[in-house]
Design a protein around this motif. Structure first.
Motif, PDB file in Angstrom:
ATOM      1  N   PHE A 203      40.588  28.791  26.855  1.00  0.00           N
ATOM      2  CA  PHE A 203      40.278  27.567  27.588  1.00  0.00           C
ATOM      3  C   PHE A 203      40.994  27.562  28.944  1.00  0.00           C
ATOM      4  CE2 PHE A 203      40.478  27.048  23.037  1.00  0.00           C
ATOM      5  CZ  PHE A 203      39.252  26.468  22.715  1.00  0.00           C
ATOM      6  N   GLN A 204      42.237  28.012  28.950  1.00  0.00           N
ATOM      7  CA  GLN A 204      43.013  28.079  30.182  1.00  0.00           C
ATOM      8  C   GLN A 204      42.431  29.115  31.139  1.00  0.00           C
ATOM      9  OE1 GLN A 204      47.014  29.438  29.645  1.00  0.00           O
ATOM     10  NE2 GLN A 204      47.703  28.764  31.660  1.00  0.00           N
ATOM     11  N   TYR A 205      42.025  30.271  30.597  1.00  0.00           N
ATOM     12  CA  TYR A 205      41.468  31.323  31.445  1.00  0.00           C
ATOM     13  C   TYR A 205      40.228  30.819  32.185  1.00  0.00           C
ATOM     14  CZ  TYR A 205      44.255  34.247  28.243  1.00  0.00           C
ATOM     15  OH  TYR A 205      45.252  34.777  27.485  1.00  0.00           O
ATOM     16  N   VAL A 206      39.380  30.110  31.457  1.00  0.00           N
ATOM     17  CA  VAL A 206      38.138  29.616  32.046  1.00  0.00           C
ATOM     18  C   VAL A 206      38.426  28.573  33.116  1.00  0.00           C
ATOM     19  CG1 VAL A 206      36.052  28.275  31.540  1.00  0.00           C
ATOM     20  CG2 VAL A 206      36.701  30.156  30.044  1.00  0.00           C
ATOM     21  N   CYS A 207      39.335  27.643  32.837  1.00  0.00           N
ATOM     22  CA  CYS A 207      39.666  26.592  33.810  1.00  0.00           C
ATOM     23  C   CYS A 207      40.314  27.180  35.062  1.00  0.00           C
ATOM     24  CB  CYS A 207      40.600  25.565  33.180  1.00  0.00           C
ATOM     25  SG  CYS A 207      39.821  24.525  31.929  1.00  0.00           S
ATOM     26  N   GLU A 208      41.249  28.093  34.880  1.00  0.00           N
ATOM     27  CA  GLU A 208      41.923  28.693  36.025  1.00  0.00           C
ATOM     28  C   GLU A 208      40.947  29.507  36.875  1.00  0.00           C
ATOM     29  OE1 GLU A 208      44.487  29.443  38.839  1.00  0.00           O
ATOM     30  OE2 GLU A 208      44.919  28.101  37.157  1.00  0.00           O
ATOM     31  N   ALA A 209      40.042  30.226  36.215  1.00  0.00           N
ATOM     32  CA  ALA A 209      39.041  31.002  36.962  1.00  0.00           C
ATOM     33  C   ALA A 209      38.142  30.078  37.775  1.00  0.00           C
ATOM     34  CB  ALA A 209      38.209  31.841  36.007  1.00  0.00           C
ATOM     35  N   ALA A 210      37.737  28.963  37.207  1.00  0.00           N
ATOM     36  CA  ALA A 210      36.883  28.009  37.928  1.00  0.00           C
ATOM     37  C   ALA A 210      37.600  27.474  39.160  1.00  0.00           C
ATOM     38  CB  ALA A 210      36.481  26.859  37.005  1.00  0.00           C
ATOM     39  N   ARG A 211      38.893  27.192  39.026  1.00  0.00           N
ATOM     40  CA  ARG A 211      39.662  26.720  40.176  1.00  0.00           C
ATOM     41  C   ARG A 211      39.709  27.782  41.279  1.00  0.00           C
ATOM     42  NH1 ARG A 211      42.900  23.669  36.232  1.00  0.00           N
ATOM     43  NH2 ARG A 211      44.029  25.571  35.676  1.00  0.00           N
ATOM     44  N   CYS A 212      39.916  29.033  40.867  1.00  0.00           N
ATOM     45  CA  CYS A 212      39.960  30.127  41.849  1.00  0.00           C
ATOM     46  C   CYS A 212      38.604  30.310  42.527  1.00  0.00           C
ATOM     47  CB  CYS A 212      40.390  31.422  41.165  1.00  0.00           C
ATOM     48  SG  CYS A 212      42.117  31.464  40.635  1.00  0.00           S
ATOM     49  N   PHE A 213      37.549  30.319  41.742  1.00  0.00           N
ATOM     50  CA  PHE A 213      36.208  30.527  42.303  1.00  0.00           C
ATOM     51  C   PHE A 213      35.854  29.425  43.302  1.00  0.00           C
ATOM     52  CE2 PHE A 213      35.030  32.697  38.037  1.00  0.00           C
ATOM     53  CZ  PHE A 213      35.656  33.866  38.443  1.00  0.00           C
ATOM     54  N   ALA A 214      36.261  28.194  42.990  1.00  0.00           N
ATOM     55  CA  ALA A 214      35.962  27.068  43.887  1.00  0.00           C
ATOM     56  C   ALA A 214      36.683  27.220  45.227  1.00  0.00           C
ATOM     57  CB  ALA A 214      36.347  25.751  43.225  1.00  0.00           C
ATOM     58  N   ARG A 215      37.793  27.978  45.244  1.00  0.00           N
ATOM     59  CA  ARG A 215      38.534  28.225  46.491  1.00  0.00           C
ATOM     60  C   ARG A 215      38.074  29.498  47.204  1.00  0.00           C
ATOM     61  NH1 ARG A 215      43.119  27.273  43.038  1.00  0.00           N
ATOM     62  NH2 ARG A 215      43.580  29.513  43.176  1.00  0.00           N
ATOM     63  N   GLY A 216      37.108  30.196  46.582  1.00  0.00           N
ATOM     64  CA  GLY A 216      36.655  31.457  47.167  1.00  0.00           C
ATOM     65  C   GLY A 216      37.507  32.639  46.773  1.00  0.00           C
ATOM     66  N   ASP A 217      38.337  32.471  45.748  1.00  0.00           N
ATOM     67  CA  ASP A 217      39.205  33.544  45.259  1.00  0.00           C
ATOM     68  C   ASP A 217      38.568  34.123  43.991  1.00  0.00           C
ATOM     69  OD1 ASP A 217      41.173  35.193  44.287  1.00  0.00           O
ATOM     70  OD2 ASP A 217      42.646  33.603  43.928  1.00  0.00           O
ATOM     71  N   TYR A 218      38.169  35.393  44.061  1.00  0.00           N
ATOM     72  CA  TYR A 218      37.463  36.008  42.931  1.00  0.00           C
ATOM     73  C   TYR A 218      38.331  37.030  42.196  1.00  0.00           C
ATOM     74  CZ  TYR A 218      33.639  33.676  45.212  1.00  0.00           C
ATOM     75  OH  TYR A 218      32.848  32.705  45.770  1.00  0.00           O
ATOM     76  N   ALA A 219      39.645  36.913  42.360  1.00  0.00           N
ATOM     77  CA  ALA A 219      40.576  37.825  41.680  1.00  0.00           C
ATOM     78  C   ALA A 219      40.408  37.828  40.159  1.00  0.00           C
ATOM     79  CB  ALA A 219      42.016  37.476  42.060  1.00  0.00           C
ATOM     80  N   PRO A 220      40.100  36.662  39.507  1.00  0.00           N
ATOM     81  CA  PRO A 220      39.931  36.697  38.050  1.00  0.00           C
ATOM     82  C   PRO A 220      38.878  37.681  37.563  1.00  0.00           C
ATOM     83  CG  PRO A 220      40.149  34.422  38.783  1.00  0.00           C
ATOM     84  CD  PRO A 220      40.041  35.267  40.019  1.00  0.00           C
ATOM     85  N   LEU A 221      37.931  38.045  38.427  1.00  0.00           N
ATOM     86  CA  LEU A 221      36.882  38.978  38.009  1.00  0.00           C
ATOM     87  C   LEU A 221      37.424  40.389  37.793  1.00  0.00           C
ATOM     88  CD1 LEU A 221      33.973  37.864  40.373  1.00  0.00           C
ATOM     89  CD2 LEU A 221      34.255  37.330  37.955  1.00  0.00           C
TER      90      LEU A 221
END
Length: 507
Positions: A103-121
């Motif tokens: 659940f945390q991984y998904v939420c943190e990734a969404a926050r990053c993606f919304a900022r234009g940060d795609y490092a979680p990928l």
């Protein structure tokens, strides 16, 4: 073909009746308890307290149903659903459960993606579980619209709204399927009494959006059968496709609706609904792939293939410390990017052959394994909600006051578990009554949707990974059937009272 359709429909209802009836009987003498870190314990007990608890919930639901029917003219049902939503939101926001693990991984990734940060990928998680990107896309969309939101806090509040909206649609489906208005009120009464429906809102994930969209798809499916209007067929296909994109477990409902569309076509010789089912399936696959592809394009990466279903099958057939078929970290050996898909399949195939040989060699142990796997999921009354809440940290303004809700040693938690056990037993008893009553009537595709979805979920999780948290969805799908069972019980109780009154008046 109509004759075969009726035979198949009766078979599905009979199997669902056997499932709920068996769970109701076994549940009277046994409960599956879930304790930290994630261990299943089987507790046996005398049936007296479960019988009394079940009777209390049934009578309470029956009284609430009659109240909702009696005051339908002042929209009491809507008022009660609004009150439930406000109370659920108060609890969720007052406790504010911080997310952990997936659940945390998904939420943190969404926050990053919304900022234009795609490092979680580039992390191992989305390279092994790229299907989670559908949920990320949903959460990112919310953050794109309102960038300053706390996504965990906001989604927990929205979970209460989505839960009651899904309950309303499933209750309406029950009314259409059984052609009784009191079935809707009966289902609403059971939903209002469902404590896990409040607690499940602590999960910020794709499950509740999936339930909402799946409920909408099933309702549109039934409305199309009733009206033959094209818009309901298209809405059904769209909702099921988006639900699948958000969470691929929707495949079970997608297949259930496809089966029911086929049976409807065999019976009515109108196969247009089956066409919408095919459209929904094609849209589901397309949207799921597009959700992943657009992240690859935006992030400039190419994700590896997910862990194969073969590996997940092997894990689901193994014993583990948590419980029979529960997560045991088997698939984690394949998270290493140096292991190719071909190597993974070869290792999993060899392990599967070895495990099947063990199961064949000891039929008694095999039976025990599958019985434990079923009971650990279907007789755990909290659906993993209290375990997850205890594992996480509460950070809301009422976190300290609400801590006993999740604390395993608190009297509050023990009392809540006892109540949820009684509600679960009432659900199985009433669902069995509703299904048995349905067998004595002429079936329709609308009546079949929920039982087939429940059977599909049961079979899937008997083969793949087990977890009581996953069964929550199918408990919600059983409620409209139980609502019909509640109406049948009400007919018997109040009908008998009316007959007795007439007899006394005649004397």
């Amino acid at each position: 073909m109509a004759k075969w359709s009726q035979i198949l429909e009766k078979t599905a209802l009979a199997l669902a009746a056997c499932l709920t009836g068996a769970l109701a009987l076994i549940g009277m003498v046994m409960t599956a308890e879930l304790r930290a870190p994630e261990i299943v314990r089987y507790v046996t007990h005398l049936p007296l307290l479960p019988v009394l608890g079940t009777a209390a919930v049934v009578l309470t639901a029956l009284g609430l149903q009659r109240l909702l029917v009696r005051f339908a003219h002042i929209h009491l049902t809507g008022a009660m659903m609004l009150l439930w939503t406000l109370l659920a939101m108060a609890f969720l926001l007052g406790s504010y459960t911080r997310q952990e693990v997936d659940f945390q991984y998904v939420c943190e990734a969404a926050r990053c993606f919304a900022r234009g940060d795609y490092a979680p990928l580039t992390s191992y998680y989305f390279n092994e579980c790229s299907y989670q990107l559908g949920t990320c896309l949903l959460l990112e969309g919310v953050l794109r619209l309102v960038p300053w939101l706390n996504i965990e806090y906001t989604m927990q509040a929205l979970n209460a709204v989505m839960s009651i909206a899904a309950a309303g649609m499933l209750s309406a489906l029950g009314q259409l399927a059984y052609e009784r208005t009191d079935v809707r009120q009966g289902a609403i009464a059971l939903y209002l009494l469902c404590l896990p429906m409040v607690l499940y809102g602590i999960h910020v994930y794709g499950t509740l959006p999936m339930v909402l969209l799946s409920a909408a798809a099933m309702l549109c499916f039934a409305l199309y059968i009733r009206s033959k209007k094209r818009r309901f067929g298209l809405l059904y296909a769209l909702c099921i496709a988006v639900a699948y994109m958000v969470k691929m477990n929707t495949a079970i409902v997608l297949l259930a609706l496809g089966i029911c569309a086929l049976l409807y076509g065999m019976e009515s010789r109108d196969f247009r609904l089956l066409g919408y089912a095919v459209l929904g399936a094609a849209g589901a696959v397309l949207l799921a792939r597009l959700a992943i592809a657009q992240y690859e394009w935006r992030g400039g990466v190419v994700l590896r293939e997910d862990v194969t279903m073969l590996s997940r099958l092997v894990m689901g057939l193994q014993d583990g410390k948590r419980g029979a078929g529960w997560y045991n970290a088997y698939i984690e050996q394949f998270f290493d990017g140096t292991i190719s898909i071909e190597q993974e399949k070869a290792i999993a195939a060899a392990d599967l052959s070895a495990r099947l040989a063990q199961l064949r060699a000891d039929p008694v142990r095999t039976l025990i394994f599958f019985v434990q796997k079923a009971l650990s999921q279907w007789l755990e009354p909290t659906y993993g909600t209290l375990l997850y809440g205890n594992y996480c940290r509460q950070a809301g303004p009422w976190a300290e006051a609400l801590a006993p809700v999740f604390d395993e040693a608190s009297a509050v938690r023990i009392g809540l578990e006892a109540y949820m056990k009684a509600w679960q037993q009432a659900l199985y008893v009433l669902a069995a009554v509703g299904l048995v009553k349905s067998l004595r009537q002429r079936q329709s595709a609308m009546q079949l949707v929920l039982p087939v979805a429940v059977l599909g979920g049961c079979m899937y999780h008997m083969i793949f990974e087990a977890k009581s948290q996953y069964i929550y969805v199918y408990a919600l799908y059983l409620v409209p059937i139980a609502g019909y069972g509640l109406s049948v019980v009400g007919d018997w109780v109040f009908g008998r009272r009316k007959r007795r009154t007439k007899d006394e008046a005649a004397i």
